[in-house]
Design a protein around this motif. Sequence first.
Motif, PDB file in Angstrom:
ATOM      1  N   SER B 328       0.853  -1.273   0.014  1.00  0.00           N
ATOM      2  CA  SER B 328      -0.244   0.010  -0.009  1.00  0.00           C
ATOM      3  C   SER B 328       0.851   1.110   0.036  1.00  0.00           C
ATOM      4  O   SER B 328       0.501   2.274  -0.677  1.00  0.00           O
ATOM      5  CB  SER B 328      -0.909   0.011   1.061  1.00  0.00           C
ATOM      6  OG  SER B 328      -0.475  -0.861   2.090  1.00  0.00           O
ATOM      7  N   THR B 331       1.947   1.584  -3.605  1.00  0.00           N
ATOM      8  CA  THR B 331       0.764   1.790  -4.332  1.00  0.00           C
ATOM      9  C   THR B 331       0.507   3.710  -4.286  1.00  0.00           C
ATOM     10  O   THR B 331       0.437   4.312  -5.017  1.00  0.00           O
ATOM     11  CB  THR B 331      -0.568   1.068  -3.843  1.00  0.00           C
ATOM     12  OG1 THR B 331       0.227  -0.155  -3.920  1.00  0.00           O
ATOM     13  CG2 THR B 331      -1.481   1.610  -4.766  1.00  0.00           C
ATOM     14  N   TYR B 401      -4.111   6.004   0.882  1.00  0.00           N
ATOM     15  CA  TYR B 401      -2.999   4.940   0.894  1.00  0.00           C
ATOM     16  C   TYR B 401      -1.895   5.034   1.646  1.00  0.00           C
ATOM     17  O   TYR B 401      -1.699   4.117   2.054  1.00  0.00           O
ATOM     18  CB  TYR B 401      -2.531   4.966  -0.674  1.00  0.00           C
ATOM     19  CG  TYR B 401      -3.537   3.971  -1.729  1.00  0.00           C
ATOM     20  CD1 TYR B 401      -3.449   2.637  -1.505  1.00  0.00           C
ATOM     21  CD2 TYR B 401      -4.490   4.594  -2.538  1.00  0.00           C
ATOM     22  CE1 TYR B 401      -4.242   1.846  -2.367  1.00  0.00           C
ATOM     23  CE2 TYR B 401      -5.262   3.803  -3.461  1.00  0.00           C
ATOM     24  CZ  TYR B 401      -5.123   2.336  -3.372  1.00  0.00           C
ATOM     25  OH  TYR B 401      -5.788   1.567  -4.251  1.00  0.00           O
ATOM     26  N   ALA B 405      -1.370   2.618   4.684  1.00  0.00           N
ATOM     27  CA  ALA B 405      -0.037   2.014   4.926  1.00  0.00           C
ATOM     28  C   ALA B 405       0.532   2.107   6.092  1.00  0.00           C
ATOM     29  O   ALA B 405       1.288   1.297   6.632  1.00  0.00           O
ATOM     30  CB  ALA B 405       1.029   2.629   3.587  1.00  0.00           C
ATOM     31  N   GLU B 481      -1.674   0.105  -8.220  1.00  0.00           N
ATOM     32  CA  GLU B 481      -1.501  -1.052  -7.525  1.00  0.00           C
ATOM     33  C   GLU B 481      -0.758  -2.282  -8.370  1.00  0.00           C
ATOM     34  O   GLU B 481       0.030  -2.806  -7.700  1.00  0.00           O
ATOM     35  CB  GLU B 481      -2.863  -1.412  -6.916  1.00  0.00           C
ATOM     36  CG  GLU B 481      -2.629  -2.280  -5.929  1.00  0.00           C
ATOM     37  CD  GLU B 481      -4.388  -2.532  -5.119  1.00  0.00           C
ATOM     38  OE1 GLU B 481      -4.936  -1.322  -5.134  1.00  0.00           O
ATOM     39  OE2 GLU B 481      -4.237  -3.622  -4.298  1.00  0.00           O
TER      40      GLU B 481
END
Lengths: 126, 492
Positions: B328, B331, B401, B405, B481
């Motif tokens: 994550s 991403t 994100y 994360a 992703e």
Amino acid sequence: MSDLVAAASGFLDHYNQYITIFLMVSGLYIVIARGNMVKKLVGLSLFQSSVYLLYISAGKVHGGTAPIIDPGFTVYSHPLPHVLILTAIVVGIATLALGLALVVRINEAYGSIEEDEIFERDRDDK
Amino acid sequence: MREHLPALQVVLPLFGALIAALVRGPVAAWLVTAIVSVASLVISVVLLRQVIGGEVISYHLGGWDPSIGIEYRVDIVSALILVLVSAVAAVVAPFARLSVAAEIPEDKVAWFYTMYLISLAGLLGIAITGDAFNAFVFLEVSSLSSYALIAMGTNRRALVAAYQYLIVGTIGAGFYVIGVGLIYMMTGTLNLTLMAERIADIELSRPILAALAFIVVGISLKLALFPLHVWLPNAYAYAPSVATVFLAATATKVAIYLFARYVFSVFGRSFVFADLPLTETLLTFSIAAIFGAGTVAVFQSNLKRMFAYSSVAQVGYITLGISLATLSGVTGALVHVLNHALIKGAIFMALGSAVFRIGKCSFEDIAGIGRKMPLTSAALVLAGLSLIGLPGTAGFISKWYLVVASLELGWWWLAALIVMSTLITLAYVARVVEAAYFREPSKALADVTEAPAEMLIPTWILAGATVYFGIDTQLTAGLAERAALVLMGGIQ
């Protein structure tokens, strides 16, 4: 005594690397320490030269000759680093030329190529 | 034809530059630029469609085997960056004609487009090449042309900014190439894929460690990681508007791509993040960038300079995502690469339109601009909201994100810091809104009218995109992703 000789020859075996490091560090030092814009570019060129030497000395084969095929020789130096550095030299020339061109323009615009004077003039005409 | 697309992606803008230099006429050169930019976008989209399922295109230049020749390698990560760079170029092209004509002397316009196309070729080249030394050459191609672009700014400070960027950029590229040389000595190859295979066995040898240090610092100079960012604010502030839009949206992003490539694909995640403390160091600098550069941005008087400092802060979010080294996190970093490019593209285009009409863009100059140029100001505010990360905008997705994360790692404090940092962004965007909408227009603005459609439409395409990608996240977040998965899985 023999230790000393061994140490000295160990040092001398890698003398090219020491020259590389010396050029690299002195080049960077000039870039940082000098306020004169042309001198900074000289330092930058020294720094780039150290990169050339780093690659070239890696391509040297002991006892090898220039990498041109000839029946008289069997051992050649590695040609690829030379080719890479030929490219890097071109990049270096372009950088130096562009840098010097900018310095000429800066000199026309400010009447100086000393960094501190230029910053002072920019502060004055805020 | 189709199998040669990877080569054409770079060759086309390079030849376009040559043609732009030869035709000499301002309009003709612009036309060449526009055609080449759109064609580049088409090529990159075709390439992306080919690799979207996880395939990899390996193109051998001149038919040489990758172990001795140069390989162009397109996977989803590089295709994503190719599309980003060429899409920005394609949107900037229609905007460029009037803006460049206003800011660049007529006899130099063709040269401006020449440099612009060379810069485009260099940036696309970095993203597409699978060869370490080739990447260095493209890095210098794009950098040298961007120094020239910046130096064409109208203010004499542009010259000093270009000079400073040249010094720092050359040192950065020098460090990078020293690192590559050290790896080359140890592995005997310049191909990134082969390097990755061979490094695995000799990870902790001293030359490889030194190479990692040189490459990380070298590229960090290029991507303006705090505190190696000092070249950026002046360069962006005094460059011609079109150059600022293009460089702000693409140049640092491509450097980030190269950074991620080395860290994840060549050196490998377990080596860089588990054996070495890159997470801690990179995270520290990223947070310093977000708060330090963000705070400096609040106190700027020139809007271009303010958003340039904001770029340094935003790069901090991206490196923060990379430093977490989780799916994550990466991403989030990649999504923000895309989103920030759109946001900053829109912001600098709106500022470019303001400069086109007013001639300057300090806070005093743009006071009350909301009434005189309503559409341009609205685009500026919309992109600004996205920069803050308002829900429903693209910036929100990136922050989401990153927060997820940090929570996955159990780092509550980091999530809190990311949310808190939003306040700083809010502070400087609010300053813009206040100046644009809540102040009386100054006398200098009396005759100012809305920007021409040629400039408004590209601005709104990007501003609209920042909203669209905040609602429909399939395209950006979905692609990011997949790209992150490829990065995390190694270059294979």
